[in-house]
Design a protein around this motif. Structure first.
Motif, PDB file in Angstrom:
ATOM      1  N   GLU A  34      38.494  29.141  45.974  1.00  0.00           N
ATOM      2  CA  GLU A  34      38.226  29.389  47.396  1.00  0.00           C
ATOM      3  C   GLU A  34      37.520  30.719  47.645  1.00  0.00           C
ATOM      4  N   GLN A  35      36.890  31.270  46.599  1.00  0.00           N
ATOM      5  CA  GLN A  35      36.141  32.508  46.767  1.00  0.00           C
ATOM      6  C   GLN A  35      34.744  32.250  47.335  1.00  0.00           C
ATOM      7  N   ARG A  90      40.571  28.743  55.746  1.00  0.00           N
ATOM      8  CA  ARG A  90      40.248  28.967  54.330  1.00  0.00           C
ATOM      9  C   ARG A  90      39.213  30.080  54.166  1.00  0.00           C
ATOM     10  N   TYR A 126      39.411  32.975  55.220  1.00  0.00           N
ATOM     11  CA  TYR A 126      40.072  34.261  55.013  1.00  0.00           C
ATOM     12  C   TYR A 126      40.018  34.694  53.550  1.00  0.00           C
ATOM     13  N   LYS A 127      40.066  33.709  52.641  1.00  0.00           N
ATOM     14  CA  LYS A 127      40.171  34.014  51.207  1.00  0.00           C
ATOM     15  C   LYS A 127      38.821  34.221  50.528  1.00  0.00           C
TER      16      LYS A 127
END
Length: 317
Positions: free
Chosen positions: A75-76, A145, A147-148
């Motif tokens: 999720e980067q 998602r 945020y990550k």
């Protein structure tokens, strides 16, 4: 960049009900497949089997409508999913023919572009807010998602911040954002110039490389880069960015590959025939007739209508 084929068996329709074949006990299953061209980082294997790429809909920053994106397994990174489809195209996969000839591409997107619309909306309150208070959307809950993603570490480029690592709040800063976007445009313009991408006239949209059209200026590359970046910006912000760049007005472009149309030189600009009177008055140069034409000229034409009579107004009876 890798090409991958994804497939699934359609056992349910869009409403979650079983298909006609399953309802009737049939064994037939439709095999739905897609052909993807995607970055390796999206499908990079991870020892942790629970971490897999995630497809979801998010609000597109330009259209304000839902668009499909895919998060990498950690999720980067986030990639936009785009489908190109032509009417008469199919794929040969093994010994099968896939009637859906669409090609699905994934392109990496800076997650800050997806966050900008939320920051602009929250800025109207004039308050500093936490990122989870800013990026919230009932229509697209998967936006959390974001945020990550790695792009969140760059929030300081587009916001004013307060607090520390334990508790930090943000507020949108337009001047910072315009400067950040200008940097992206300048960098993109340099890449386009270095790769010799033609950005003049009709050739710009097809990324044609040609020495014949290598007269593009720095402003041409920056203007074209601005158009590319604006594909991920709200309309109003894109217009403000153009003013911020201070680019001169785009000159009228003509296609240098085609010479200007030649004008026929005539002494009189009006027509040489007056069809309204049923008469023709054309000055022609005497031409020597051949034998057939000479015989035709001797034919009795009495009773025959002239061509101009078909264009004359009918008399009222």
């Amino acid at each position: 960049m890798s090409t991958r084929r994804s497939s699934r068996h359609k056992s349910e329709d869009t409403d979650g009900e079983m298909t006609h074949e399953h309802k009737n006990g049939g064994a037939k299953q439709d095999n739905e497949q897609w052909v993807f061209l995607m970055n390796d980082s999206v499908i990079e294997e991870n020892p942790n089997a629970e971490d897999k790429p995630i497809f979801c809909k998010l609000r597109h920053p330009k259209t304000d409508r839902g668009a499909l994106f895919v998060f990498s397994h950690d999720e980067q990174d986030i990639h936009e999913v785009t489908s190109f489809k032509e009417e008469f195209r199919s794929w040969f996969i093994g010994d099968q023919v896939q009637s859906d000839g669409s090609l699905i591409l994934t392109s990496k997107v800076d997650s800050l572009f997806l966050v900008l619309p939320y920051l602009i909306t929250a800025e109207q309150t004039g308050k500093f807010m936490t990122i989870d208070q800013i990026v919230t959307d009932d229509d697209y809950p998967e936006c959390q998602r974001l945020y990550k993603t790695a792009g969140m570490s760059e929030l300081y480029r587009v916001t004013d911040m307060k607090g520390d690592d334990d508790f930090r709040v943000y507020r949108f800063n337009k001047e910072k954002t315009l400067s950040w976007l200008q940097g992206k445009i300048d960098k993109l313009a340099e890449v386009l110039s270095a790769k010799g991408i033609c950005v003049s006239g009709a050739q710009s949209s097809s990324f044609v490389r040609s020495k014949r059209f290598s007269t593009a200026t720095t402003d041409d590359y920056r203007r074209f880069a601005h158009g590319m970046v604006c594909d991920y910006l709200p309309l109003a912000l894109g217009e403000e960015l153009l003013v911020h760049l201070g680019l001169p007005e785009e000159p009228e472009k003509t296609d240098a590959s085609e010479p200007p149309a030649k004008r026929i030189k005539t002494e009189n600009s009006g027509p040489t025939e007056d069809y309204s009177l049923g008469k023709v008055n054309v000055k022609t140069k005497a031409v020597k007739m051949n034998k057939a034409q000479s015989l035709l000229s001797k034919v009795d034409k009495s009773g025959m209508k002239s061509l101009s009579s078909f264009f004359s107004p009918k008399t009222k009876t």
